[in-house]
Design a protein around this motif. Structure first.
Motif, short mmCIF file in Angstrom:
data_model
loop_
_atom_site.label_atom_id
_atom_site.label_comp_id
_atom_site.label_asym_id
_atom_site.label_seq_id
_atom_site.Cartn_x
_atom_site.Cartn_y
_atom_site.Cartn_z
N ARG A 88 36.78 60.30 43.43
CA ARG A 88 36.37 59.02 43.18
C ARG A 88 37.12 58.30 43.54
N ILE A 89 36.33 57.06 44.61
CA ILE A 89 37.39 56.20 44.04
C ILE A 89 36.39 55.17 44.38
N VAL A 90 37.25 54.56 43.68
CA VAL A 90 37.36 53.05 42.67
C VAL A 90 38.26 51.79 42.89
N THR A 91 37.74 50.50 43.45
CA THR A 91 38.32 49.96 43.19
C THR A 91 38.36 49.14 42.24
N VAL A 92 39.05 48.65 41.40
CA VAL A 92 39.52 47.30 40.90
C VAL A 92 39.16 46.13 40.74
N ALA A 93 38.57 45.73 41.23
CA ALA A 93 38.19 43.53 41.55
C ALA A 93 38.62 43.19 40.69
N ASN A 94 38.28 41.78 40.72
CA ASN A 94 38.07 40.49 40.03
C ASN A 94 39.05 39.08 40.34
N GLN A 95 38.00 38.74 41.33
CA GLN A 95 38.90 37.66 42.11
C GLN A 95 39.58 36.29 41.44
N LYS A 96 38.73 36.35 40.11
CA LYS A 96 39.80 35.10 38.99
C LYS A 96 41.14 36.37 39.24
N GLY A 97 42.25 35.25 38.56
CA GLY A 97 43.57 35.96 38.72
C GLY A 97 43.78 36.50 36.97
N GLU A 121 33.01 53.16 44.36
CA GLU A 121 32.70 52.59 42.89
C GLU A 121 33.37 50.82 42.37
N VAL A 122 32.90 50.50 41.83
CA VAL A 122 33.80 48.90 41.54
C VAL A 122 34.07 49.08 40.22
N LEU A 123 34.84 48.85 39.50
CA LEU A 123 35.43 49.03 38.67
C LEU A 123 35.82 46.98 38.07
N ILE A 124 35.31 46.38 37.65
CA ILE A 124 35.57 44.62 37.04
C ILE A 124 35.99 45.19 35.59
N PRO A 125 37.32 44.03 35.79
CA PRO A 125 37.92 43.78 34.58
C PRO A 125 37.75 42.55 33.85
N THR A 162 31.24 50.34 36.20
CA THR A 162 32.48 50.52 34.84
C THR A 162 32.64 48.87 35.25
N ILE A 163 31.99 48.31 33.78
CA ILE A 163 32.89 47.16 32.98
C ILE A 163 34.01 47.55 31.93
N LEU A 164 35.12 46.59 32.70
CA LEU A 164 36.22 46.93 30.72
C LEU A 164 36.48 45.35 30.39
N LEU A 165 36.54 44.99 29.62
CA LEU A 165 37.05 44.20 28.76
C LEU A 165 38.29 44.46 28.26
N THR A 166 38.52 42.75 28.22
CA THR A 166 40.36 42.61 28.25
C THR A 166 40.63 41.73 27.85
#
Length: 365
Positions: A110-119, A252-256, A289-293
């Motif tokens: 599985r190739i998953v990109t962890v992305a969110n343009q907010k730092g 896949e995209v995983l968004i924190p 996937t969305i992960l709340l942090t």
């Protein structure tokens, strides 16, 4: 709405939270939301009708029994009877567990990109700690550090001094990834393709190149992933060419998402970018996937954001929520993930549970 056991309380900013989420999922991003199966009766990635069920319903796969939330702050009186309080107690019960049962491995890498343009929302922390947790349970993971700051490389204790071969060489000079990837010390099954500051210039150097958006994808295609289960790509806090390369390379995209209002404001732009990439460059891309942090149980806003994100995005939101934790921040200074730095801390327990969810969801993916 019920917050911390009290019903119909007025939560300052709650309308703004809902409006931000509604804007993110309604302005030109409807097809992206359908892709992730976000709303009742939405269609899945293969076009099948997904059953309607409330956001609080447990996943169909054998993941933790309840929603795992591990707040660092002490619970207020009466909080023990709330879902958050009960989940926190359940998480505390597994602290210090030493079992290393093998988690299920996906049928293919599985190739998953962890992305969110907010730092500052926990992209690098998420990529590193999920990778570390997975590797501890018999899963082989490669972390590709695509952020010029090289924070993922630092946290994994992989050398990324100026002048060494890095992801920059793979993107700009088409150097094989096999020449760049290094094993992570003392973490069998975990590997890292490091980033150096040279990567900061890649955004400009890639502009005149042919098919510049697909250079990372081609580098991964030429790399033998048959001995890997996951490739996690850590993105920079922007929607530039590096992030677009990561989106083109992944399925896949995983968004924190940080449990604060500002984290929601840029969500619309990210969803639109994902949809544009899916429509023009990578038809297989989906938000899986969305992960709340950075959840702070002392604030009502954090609970409001968590509830509303789950309402809007449904089953793609992991049931585990990552709390604010000093140990998570300290770990990189020792060249470690929090999983190895302090495995009994609330942050380590939460990331381990999130990784377990991710692994078990792969069974039905």
């Amino acid at each position: 709405m019920s917050v911390n056991g009290a019903e119909d309380l007025h939560v300052p900013g709650s309308n703004r939270v809902r409006n931000a989420l509604q804007a993110a999922v309604s302005r030109g991003t409807s097809s992206a939301v359908v892709t992730v199966g976000a709303v009742d009766g939405a269609y899945g990635s293969e076009g099948e009708r997904m059953p309607s069920q409330p956001p609080s319903a447990g996943p169909a796969t054998p993941v933790p029994d309840s929603e795992i939330v591990v707040p660092d702050a002490p619970l207020s009186p009466g909080d023990e009877d709330t879902p958050i309080g009960r989940a926190a107690e359940a998480a505390v019960g597994v602290r210090g567990a030493t079992s290393r049962e093998a988690w299920p491995r996906p049928k293919r890498c599985r190739i998953v990109t962890v992305a969110n343009q907010k730092g500052g929302v926990g992209k690098t922390t998420t990529a590193v700690n999920l990778a570390a947790s997975l590797s501890q349970h018999g899963i082989r993971v490669l972390v590709i550090d695509l952020d010029p700051q090289g924070n993922a490389s630092t946290a994994l204790d992989v050398d990324h001094h100026v002048g060494r071969d890095s992801v920059y060489n793979a993107l700009v000079e088409e150097r094989p990834l096999g020449d760049i990837v290094s094993p992570v010390p003392d973490m069998p099954g975990l590997y890292c393709a490091p980033a150096t500051i040279d990567l900061a210039g890649a955004e400009i150097e890639l502009v005149p190149m042919v098919a510049r958006e697909g250079r990372l994808s081609r580098a991964i295609e030429r790399f033998d992933t048959s001995n890997l289960d996951y490739v996690l790509i850590d993105c920079p806090p922007s929607l530039g060419l590096l992030t677009v390369n990561a989106l083109v390379a992944a399925e896949e995209v995983l968004i924190p998402i940080q449990c604060e209002y500002y984290a929601l404001e840029g969500l619309e732009q990210l969803l639109r970018t994902v949809e544009l990439v899916r429509g023009h460059l990578n038809a297989k891309l989906k938000i899986s996937t969305i992960l709340l942090t950075m959840y702070d149980g002392r604030t009502r806003l954090a609970t409001q954001v968590a509830d509303d994100v789950k309402t809007h995005f449904g089953e793609v939101v992991l049931h585990t929520i990552i709390p604010r934790s000093v140990r998570v921040s300290e770990a990189p200074s020792y060249g470690q993930s929090v999983i190895t730095y302090d495995p009994s801390s609330s942050g380590a327990v939460a990331y381990a549970e999130a990784a377990r969810e991710l692994a078990y969801r792969a069974v039905t993916a």
